[in-house]
Design an enzyme around this catalytic site. Structure first.
Site, PDB file in Angstrom:
ATOM      1  N   ARG A  81     -16.611 -12.012 -22.753  1.00 15.53           N
ATOM      2  CA  ARG A  81     -15.326 -12.488 -23.072  1.00 15.53           C
ATOM      3  C   ARG A  81     -14.080 -13.411 -21.577  1.00 15.53           C
ATOM      4  NH1 ARG A  81     -11.130  -9.328 -25.022  1.00 15.53           N
ATOM      5  NH2 ARG A  81      -9.502  -8.495 -24.119  1.00 15.53           N
ATOM      6  N   THR A 356      -9.863 -10.209 -35.222  1.00 11.80           N
ATOM      7  CA  THR A 356     -10.932 -10.272 -34.416  1.00 11.80           C
ATOM      8  C   THR A 356     -12.036  -9.762 -35.450  1.00 11.80           C
ATOM      9  OG1 THR A 356     -10.024  -8.987 -32.605  1.00 11.80           O
ATOM     10  CG2 THR A 356     -12.144  -8.900 -33.298  1.00 11.80           C
ATOM     11  N   THR A 374     -13.625 -12.985 -30.766  1.00  7.07           N
ATOM     12  CA  THR A 374     -12.260 -12.463 -31.453  1.00  7.07           C
ATOM     13  C   THR A 374     -11.355 -14.009 -30.597  1.00  7.07           C
ATOM     14  OG1 THR A 374     -10.026 -11.293 -31.785  1.00  7.07           O
ATOM     15  CG2 THR A 374     -11.432 -11.346 -28.881  1.00  7.07           C
ATOM     16  N   GLU A 394      -5.414 -14.260 -25.483  1.00  5.50           N
ATOM     17  CA  GLU A 394      -6.586 -13.333 -25.104  1.00  5.50           C
ATOM     18  C   GLU A 394      -5.503 -13.341 -23.775  1.00  5.50           C
ATOM     19  OE1 GLU A 394      -9.044 -10.812 -27.120  1.00  5.50           O
ATOM     20  OE2 GLU A 394      -9.120 -13.160 -26.931  1.00  5.50           O
ATOM     21  N   GLY A 447      -8.701  -4.894 -34.983  1.00  2.00           N
ATOM     22  CA  GLY A 447      -8.009  -4.534 -35.418  1.00  2.00           C
ATOM     23  C   GLY A 447      -7.189  -3.850 -34.264  1.00  2.00           C
ATOM     24  N   GLY A 448      -7.348  -4.590 -32.833  1.00  2.00           N
ATOM     25  CA  GLY A 448      -7.447  -4.472 -31.468  1.00  2.00           C
ATOM     26  C   GLY A 448      -7.112  -3.298 -31.406  1.00  2.00           C
TER      27      GLY A 448
HETATM   28  O1  DON Z   1      -9.857  -7.025 -26.757  1.00  6.27           O
HETATM   29  C1  DON Z   1      -9.122  -6.499 -28.069  1.00  6.27           C
HETATM   30  O2  DON Z   1      -9.075  -5.445 -27.679  1.00  6.27           O
HETATM   31  C2  DON Z   1      -8.260  -7.482 -28.501  1.00  6.27           C
HETATM   32  N1  DON Z   1      -8.648  -9.581 -27.970  1.00  6.27           N
HETATM   33  C3  DON Z   1      -8.473  -7.225 -30.048  1.00  6.27           C
HETATM   34  C4  DON Z   1      -7.468  -7.991 -30.829  1.00  6.27           C
HETATM   35  C5  DON Z   1      -7.812  -8.019 -32.076  1.00  6.27           C
HETATM   36  O3  DON Z   1      -8.610  -7.458 -32.967  1.00  6.27           O
HETATM   37  C6  DON Z   1      -6.613  -8.077 -33.218  1.00  6.27           C
HETATM   38  N2  DON Z   1      -6.761  -8.080 -34.398  1.00  6.27           N
HETATM   39  N3  DON Z   1      -6.637  -7.072 -34.924  1.00  6.27           N
END
Ligand code: DON
Length: 541
Positions: A81, A356, A374, A394, A447-448
């Site tokens: 990350r 992502t 992502t 990020e 999906g965040g």
């Molecule tokens: O690491 C995370 O939780 C976020 N950066 C993920 C972002 C993501 O899944 C975007 N898509 N919807």
């Protein structure tokens, strides 16, 4: 190369299985098995191929999590990350009056964390790969050079982002025509700058992202765009080996991630509390079931957002969040009989897209790789480095200020403050499920925050409600986090009865067209089979 691709397409699934969100990337990944590669080689190839053919989320300029179970059963978590640049500080995204400047953490060079994807893939390959590095890079180079044909959906996605690309000369030269219009469906998109970058990576390995022309190009663009990235940030970036978080549930062993992923804690908290007998009796459609699951996820999000972040900043043991006494205590309050408000309702907008990406790989020997990677938002910070690759945003995953929501509506705490060198808390949650010593499932999703509830629901569908893999993936989903208190549901998830029930208990609800994009492998009818999400355009082979 074409030969190899066609050759692969005729291979039986048990000779290796792969599921990604983009068909070219799946085919390219599969060719690695035909060359004698293992799951790690194939996953590294997938990651680079997706950086070419799935630019909204596949990346060189982002980061993610790599979960690997060897054929012998050892499990490893490689965290690649992004980190906060050394010049970061907790007030980085506050304006003079102390208010959060939301666009600064989402758009442009100031939103960029130090990327880990290239050094991360190089590290995974160095530790566990079998084929030569250059061979693993070859499909991505070929796809960048020769091009790939845009589908309706991928061209629509580029059209959505065109207004952002128009502000970035490098991105517009790749994704827009000379009139500033994004490429239509059917266009063969060739990316020569990206091909040259990939060649350099094939030559230099992870070092290509530590120093040299790629880093110089990034730094120049960052300076010109008001960013704070430095040469030392790139030189000092290290992917980290972290503990795999194992736990047992329904006679299975679940391999999940420790912080800075919130996946392990969230999944153990929710799944272990959801073995309530009433759930299996009433089934997944009942209003009581939906409410009970929503209560469990809202509660787990409260812990996530309050306590979790980069483990380097913890002054407590995060494993206390999954201690038996604590889980038992929480389970006592869990019920589908009521709606429990988190606090005074806050109206946080949900702005995220599904951008992502997760891919799952199994090799014929039983090695399993589960990777979520992502740029954070779709096309990240919407800025492109001179090497022809997009940069992440990020930094928005940090808590820019206490009590302020990020783009996912997440209101997070001091343990996820912006601190130089730290990694922001993530919802990315690649999982491997082991049953009687054999891998039974490999899965994950974008999906965040909805990653957490999506992965949890596929696991509940498959192992608690005993759906077959296809149904477990397709079954309509819902999502509830702590704030906002709204339960978002896909069409078909709530029938009239369950909807009326939720209304009666006071649960606010809202329709949402789609949640998640799961790429999974399940052991099914005596072999490992790839399954992609019917909501999207992925391919499983
Ligand atoms: O690491 C995370 O939780 C976020 N950066 C993920 C972002 C993501 O899944 C975007 N898509 N919807």
């Amino acid at each position: 190369m074409m030969m190899t691709l066609f050759l692969f397409l005729s291979l039986a699934p048990q000779e290796g299985a792969v599921a990604t969100s983009e068909p070219y990337a799946t085919v390219a990944t599969s060719s690695i098995f035909a060359e004698g590669g293992n799951a790690v080689d194939a996953a590294v190839a997938a990651s680079f191929a997706l950086a070419v053919t799935y630019p909204a989320a596949g990346n060189l300029g982002g980061g993610g999590f790599f979960l690997y179970r060897t054929p012998q059963g050892e499990a490893h978590f490689l965290d690649f990350r992004e980190t906060a640049p050394a010049a970061s500080h907790p007030d980085l995204y506050l304006d003079a009056s102390g208010k959060v400047n939301k666009s600064a953490s989402r758009l442009g060079w100031r939103a960029v964390g130090i990327p880990g994807s290239v050094t991360g893939m190089a590290e995974a390959h160095r530790r566990w790969g079998r084929l030569p590095w250059k061979k693993v890079l070859a499909p991505a180079i070929w796809l960048a050079e020769d091009g790939y044909v845009l589908t309706k959906k991928s061209s629509q996605s580029l059209a959505w982002a065109a207004k952002y690309f128009a502000k970035d000369p490098m991105a517009s030269s790749v994704f827009l025509d000379t009139h500033g219009t994004s490429w239509p469906a059917g266009h063969r998109l060739k990316q020569p700058e990206l091909a040259a970058t990939l060649r350099l990576i094939a030559e230099k390995g992870g070092d290509a992202f530590r120093r040299g022309p790629l880093v110089d190009g990034i730094l120049k663009a960052s300076r010109a765009g008001g960013g704070i990235l430095t040469a030392e940030d790139f030189r000092d970036y290290r992917p980290e080996m972290r503990p795999v978080h194992h736990f047992h549930w329904q006679g299975l062993e679940l391999l999940t991630l420790s912080p800075p992923s919130s996946g392990g804690v969230f999944l153990e908290q929710t799944l272990t509390s959801l073995v309530h007998p009433k759930l299996s009796i009433l089934g997944p459609m009942a209003g009581w079931t939906v409410q009970c699951i929503g209560e469990a996820t809202a509660l787990a999000f409260q812990d996530r957002n309050r306590w979790l972040g980069d483990p380097d900043g913890f002054d407590f043991a995060w494993t206390d969040l999954v201690a038996e006494d604590y889980l038992n205590h929480r389970r006592k309050f869990l019920s589908g009989d009521r709606f429990t408000p988190t606090s005074a309702p806050l109206n946080h907008p949900f702005l995220e897209s599904e951008e992502t990406t997760h891919f799952s790989v199994m090799d014929p020997q039983g090695g399993a790789v589960s990777v979520t990677t992502t740029l954070n938002g779709a096309y990240g910070a919407k800025v492109m480095a001179p090497g022809g690759f997009l940069m992440n945003n990020e930094m928005d995953d940090f808590a820019a200020a206490p009590g302020t929501a990020n783009q996912f509506g997440l209101v997070q705490g001091k343990y996820n403050a912006v601190v130089a060198g730290r990694r922001p808390l993530s919802s990315m949650s690649p999982v491997i499920v082991v049953k009687e010593g054999r891998v039974d499932a490999v899965l994950g999703s974008p999906g965040g925050p909805t990653i957490l509830t999506t992965v949890m629901q596929v696991l509940l569908n498959r192992y608690l409600f005993t759906m077959n893999p296809k149904a477990a993936m397709a079954f309509p989903r819902f999502h509830r986090q702590d704030l906002p208190e709204v339960l978002h549901f896909e069409p078909g998830r709530l029938n009239d009865f369950s909807r009326a029930y939720l209304k009666r208990v006071g649960q606010p609800m809202k329709r949402r067209s789609s949640l998640g994009d799961v790429n999974a492998i399940f052991w099914w009818e005596g072999e490992w089979r790839a399954f992609t999400d019917p909501r999207h355009e992925g391919l499983g082979l």
